[in-house]
Design a protein around this motif. Structure first.
Motif, PDB file in Angstrom:
ATOM      1  N   GLU A 336       0.839  -1.190   0.000  1.00 50.03           N
ATOM      2  CA  GLU A 336       0.000   0.000   0.000  1.00 50.03           C
ATOM      3  C   GLU A 336       0.874   1.239   0.000  1.00 50.03           C
ATOM      4  OE1 GLU A 336      -3.229   2.342   2.807  1.00 50.03           O
ATOM      5  OE2 GLU A 336      -3.239   0.148   2.756  1.00 50.03           O
ATOM      6  N   THR A 347      -3.714   6.806  -3.410  1.00 44.77           N
ATOM      7  CA  THR A 347      -3.443   5.508  -2.791  1.00 44.77           C
ATOM      8  C   THR A 347      -3.391   4.427  -3.851  1.00 44.77           C
ATOM      9  OG1 THR A 347      -4.576   6.165  -0.761  1.00 44.77           O
ATOM     10  CG2 THR A 347      -4.237   3.807  -1.101  1.00 44.77           C
ATOM     11  N   SER A 348      -2.377   3.575  -3.752  1.00 44.10           N
ATOM     12  CA  SER A 348      -2.259   2.414  -4.624  1.00 44.10           C
ATOM     13  C   SER A 348      -2.110   1.177  -3.742  1.00 44.10           C
ATOM     14  CB  SER A 348      -1.047   2.535  -5.552  1.00 44.10           C
ATOM     15  OG  SER A 348      -0.804   1.317  -6.230  1.00 44.10           O
ATOM     16  N   THR A 350      -1.703  -2.903  -4.076  1.00 42.85           N
ATOM     17  CA  THR A 350      -1.407  -4.024  -4.961  1.00 42.85           C
ATOM     18  C   THR A 350      -1.312  -5.285  -4.119  1.00 42.85           C
ATOM     19  OG1 THR A 350      -0.098  -2.527  -6.340  1.00 42.85           O
ATOM     20  CG2 THR A 350       0.178  -4.899  -6.720  1.00 42.85           C
ATOM     21  N   GLN A 384      -5.523  -4.906  -7.989  1.00 44.83           N
ATOM     22  CA  GLN A 384      -4.888  -3.594  -8.026  1.00 44.83           C
ATOM     23  C   GLN A 384      -5.959  -2.535  -7.847  1.00 44.83           C
ATOM     24  OE1 GLN A 384      -1.495  -2.359  -8.406  1.00 44.83           O
ATOM     25  NE2 GLN A 384      -2.707  -0.634  -7.666  1.00 44.83           N
ATOM     26  N   GLU A 385      -5.739  -1.674  -6.869  1.00 50.55           N
ATOM     27  CA  GLU A 385      -6.693  -0.606  -6.583  1.00 50.55           C
ATOM     28  C   GLU A 385      -5.975   0.734  -6.579  1.00 50.55           C
ATOM     29  OE1 GLU A 385     -10.018   0.642  -3.190  1.00 50.55           O
ATOM     30  OE2 GLU A 385      -8.963  -1.281  -3.086  1.00 50.55           O
ATOM     31  N   PHE A 386      -6.612   1.722  -7.201  1.00 53.79           N
ATOM     32  CA  PHE A 386      -6.137   3.106  -7.168  1.00 53.79           C
ATOM     33  C   PHE A 386      -7.252   3.972  -6.609  1.00 53.79           C
ATOM     34  CE2 PHE A 386      -3.792   1.412 -10.931  1.00 53.79           C
ATOM     35  CZ  PHE A 386      -2.505   1.505 -10.416  1.00 53.79           C
TER      36      PHE A 386
END
Length: 823
Positions: A336, A347-348, A350, A384-386
């Motif tokens: 994170e 924020t990323s 993975t 994967q979140e952005f």
């Protein structure tokens, strides 16, 4: 304002069911305080992200959920987790009403909230629960990723209602959320050792500290847990449902000017005999609804065909021909990254994981060897979140982002292997011992989603939160059946294949690959009105949408002739079921008095689930007019969940806390005209399906109520002179937690004869001593002190099976001692 303060603002301003998706690790776990310097909005000094420890962070989260957040939820803090020996999700379920872990084994465990999920018997690799499982902002779908124990938790949060409009993967009824402890720049190592009955020992190590001063910190948490099982095989002496686990969690946490990054690596492994899940309690007791009985009971068949005795009908004293351990290996990694972009936070997150779950547990009782029913399962997951979040303390606060998810699961099942008793048992010489009906099943899921959520602070008293998510899922399914044969026997391959298809369910066949797409729209409207400083009222309207499940019962259909033992292929069951839609309506109030010393929360909910995903039956009509009934994972048209949840907490003075919480759950089929028939209606000429419309969902207690207290008091330097630790003031503490489960109906609602699991209480208690600096502690504790072992299910048997029950997964009475040393 510092970066850390911005991060805290994110977690403090959104509805609690979405907070886990927005609050970065630094805020959620460390509850960072504002900077004491003048670094401005990009400042991310060490003192900003490492001011409060895990205990203070957990208390802050609990205060947020119980007092401020306009949604139903609860929190179990790290102090309760450590002092009350909470080690698994089963322990958590005794503190959180309405949450059921349904923990049986890694492949089929399905957690539920408010009774909504998928029954373990029909839960395969492609069928996730309506309840989400979140660890440090990462959603983990398959049940196997939830296997293991707690070792470094900061808190456990249970949140109710549809989620997904502020990140992670969407769920229909809520999530259980694990917050682990963040690495600290203050060196500390804690050793905890527990001894208890059943030769049980548990050792944990939790160490943290800086690697690069003021820039990079680590945390290493390790556990080893070993103990005998509480059910002993009378023949071999081995124990079932034993404990044989280890796990490690390694983290790195880096901070710099305007950024923070958290890397997490986790491994959990076990090698246990955890497949003893059902047990015989008597001969076949089935009486059909038309007054007839099976032509032969199970005990009669054993005597007639095999000439062997019946050894036991005691579920706690089995006689098994063979039982093997079930090795499980799970590895998970996540990262994170949080970056300040002006006054905004980017924020990323993975994450990826792999699991291997081998099940060699199913073998025959009564020292018979008719056949096994084993499987190997392998799972992979990547996400994967952005996210981009606005500044807090503004009139309009918002978060937007994207979420990408990939999952691939594979079963390599040994369905089924004929044992040496098989030819006589089936009266079929083609049932060759050692022949296997291999089942190669694949299930996949790809999701791409965009989401957004905002909170409008219309006035000082009124807030309105609204969110929207659009998700596109592509599901994949395939099934191959590749039997193994014996080429050195005087039985043809065709006859062996016929015997496998008739007795072991499947012969040589291949469904091919199939895909199904689905677009899901999720939304929430969540107003909040602060009546005064003591009273808050709120409401919720939420729409959830769960993608179609892969039907891992997508198997070949056969018409079987009992006279000739022949089979006729009839195609396949559906590869997928329908998507499940949820409409949730809630209203509640949160009150706190005397500066938070008295907290009272009440929530009422009404949740309609359409095309509820559940195991069911379907009647198929053949070309000649004959019909067959096939079982698979399908849908019930309309299920309704409604009830009340409450949380009460009272601290009359420092050191003493009383807790009371409860849930009333009314889970009912509103419309389900073609449900599976109960076993006592499965007589020749009986109905193939039966309506369950307007009946309660069984195996679910209406009420669960938890109550207890914790108390601690300083008793001074009672051990002065014993050693350095004895010079510290000593605090004595004690706790008690009682969880009452209402009676539950174990049989089909339309069965002529009904069996109920009586109500029971799970009582946990303990007392101990600790030094004022928390460096040393010693606890004497007990779990399930009444030794209640509730059944999970009951089957009345048939000619091929006895009356059997589902073994308790709550565990037996245990008592032990735990010591803790911190240096």
């Amino acid at each position: 304002m510092s970066l850390a303060s911005l991060l805290v603002g994110i977690s403090a301003s959104v509805p609690v069911q979405e907070a886990f998706a927005q609050a970065p690790a630094a805020a959620a776990q460390q509850a960072a305080a504002p900077s004491q310097g003048d670094g401005g909005p990009l400042s991310a000094q060490i003192q900003d992200v490492q001011v409060l420890g895990a205990e203070a962070a957990a208390q802050k989260l609990q205060e947020q959920v119980l007092i401020k957040t306009p949604r139903s939820g609860t929190v179990v803090t790290d102090k309760v987790i450590e002092e009350q020996q909470i080690e698994t999700v089963t322990d958590i379920s005794r503190r959180v009403p309405g949450y059921r872990p349904n923990l049986v084994q890694p492949r089929q465990s399905r957690m539920t909230i408010r009774g909504a999920g998928i029954a373990a018997a029909s839960a395969g690799t492609g069928s996730p629960s309506d309840t989400g499982y979140i660890v440090d902002n990462v959603y983990w779908s398959f049940a196997g990723f939830q296997w293991g124990e707690f070792v470094d938790l900061s808190s456990v949060e249970v949140l109710y209602g549809p989620t997904g409009t502020a990140g992670t993967k969407n769920t229909n009824v809520g999530s259980i959320i694990m917050h682990t402890q963040l690495p600290s720049f203050v060196p500390k190592t804690t050793l905890r050792t527990s001894y208890s009955n059943y030769n049980h020992i548990r050792q944990t190590i939790n160490s943290t500290g800086p690697l690069i001063d003021d820039a990079l910190a680590y945390r290493l948490a390790f556990y080893l847990d070993k103990g005998d099982g509480w059910i002993r095989d009378a023949r071999s002496g081995t124990t079932y449902l034993d404990t044989n686990r280890l796990g490690v969690h390694f983290q790195l946490f880096g901070v710099g000017d305007g950024w923070s990054d958290r890397l997490s690596l986790t491994y959990n492994g076990s090698n246990e005999q955890n497949g003893y899940l059902t047990a015989a309690i008597g001969d076949t007791s089935l009486v059909y609804a038309n007054g007839t009985r099976p032509a032969q009971t199970y005990f009669q068949r054993v005597q007639q065909r095999l000439g062997k005795p019946i050894w036991t009908i005691d579920p706690n004293t089995p006689y098994r021909a063979a039982m093997n351990r079930n090795p499980t290996h799970v590895g998970m990694a996540s990262n994170e990254l949080n970056v300040a972009v002006g006054d905004y936070i980017f924020t990323s997150i993975t994450a990826g994981g792999f699991g291997s779950f081998k099940n060699y547990a199913s073998q025959d009782d009564q020292l018979l060897n008719i056949g096994s029913d084993d499987m190997d399962t392998f799972g992979w997951q990547v996400s994967q979140e952005f996210r981009l979040s606005s500044p807090k303390e503004q009139e309009l606060e918002w978060t937007v982002g994207t979420f990408t998810y990939w999952e691939f699961l594979q079963d390599r099942m040994h369905h089924s292997t004929f044992g040496y008793d098989a030819p006589k048992w089936y009266n079929d010489p083609a049932a060759i011992p050692g022949n296997i009906s291999w089942w190669l099943n694949k299930a996949g899921d790809i999701q791409q989603a965009a989401f957004g959520q905002a909170t409008w602070h219309a006035t000082e008293q009124f807030d309105l939160t609204f969110g929207l998510r659009d998700s596109w899922d592509l599901r994949y399914s395939s099934n191959k059946f590749r039997p193994t044969y014996n080429y050195y026997v005087p039985v043809s391959i065709a006859e062996q294949d016929r015997a496998l298809a008739y007795h072991a369910s499947y012969g040589w066949s291949d469904s091919g690959g199939a895909t199904k797409g689905h677009n899901a729209v999720i939304g929430i409207i969540n107003p909040k009105y602060q009546v005064n400083e003591n009273v808050q009222i709120y409401a919720l309207i939420g729409r959830g949408d769960k993608q179609p499940a892969v039907n891992t019962q997508n198997t070949p259909n056969y018409r079987r002739d009992s006279k000739t033992l022949s089979v006729t292929p009839l195609g396949w069951k559906p590869a997928f079921n329908k998507a499940e839609t949820s409409w949730d309506y809630e209203i509640g109030a949160k009150t706190n008095w005397f500066d938070g010393a008295l907290i009272s929360n009440v929530n009422l909910y009404w949740n309609d689930l359409y095309d509820f995903q559940i195991g069911q039956s379907q009647v198929q009509t053949l070309a000649d007019g004959a019909t067959i009934t096939v079982a698979y994972l399908g849908n019930a048209p309309h299920v309704r969940l409604r009830g009340v949840e409450f949380v009460e907490q009272w601290r009359p003075f420092d050191g003493l806390t009383f807790n009371l919480s409860g849930a009333y759950t009314e889970a009912r089929f509103v419309s389900y005209a073609e449900a599976p028939t109960p076993e006592d209606w499965a007589f020749s000429g009986g109905p193939a399906t039966m309506s369950l419309s307007n009946t309660r969902i069984n195996q679910l207690p209406k009420w669960q109520i938890n109550g207890g207290y914790s108390y601690e008091r300083s008793i001074g330097n009672v051990f002065a002179g014993v050693g350095d630790w004895g010079n510290q003031p000593i605090t004595a503490f004690t706790y008690l937690n009682a969880s009452w489960f209402d009676k539950s109906q174990l049989t089909h609602p339309r069965s002529i004869v009904q069996y109920w699991q009586p109500d029971y209480v799970m009582l946990d208690a303990g007392l101990g001593l600790k030094t004022s600096d928390n460096k040393y502690s010693l606890t004497l504790w007990g779990k399930n002190l009444f030794d209640n072992r509730p059944w999970r299910s009951i089957s009345l048997g048939s000619s091929t099976s006895p009356t059997n029950v589902g073994i308790s997964t709550q565990g037996p009475r245990t008592f032990g001692v735990t010591s803790s040393i911190t240096f």
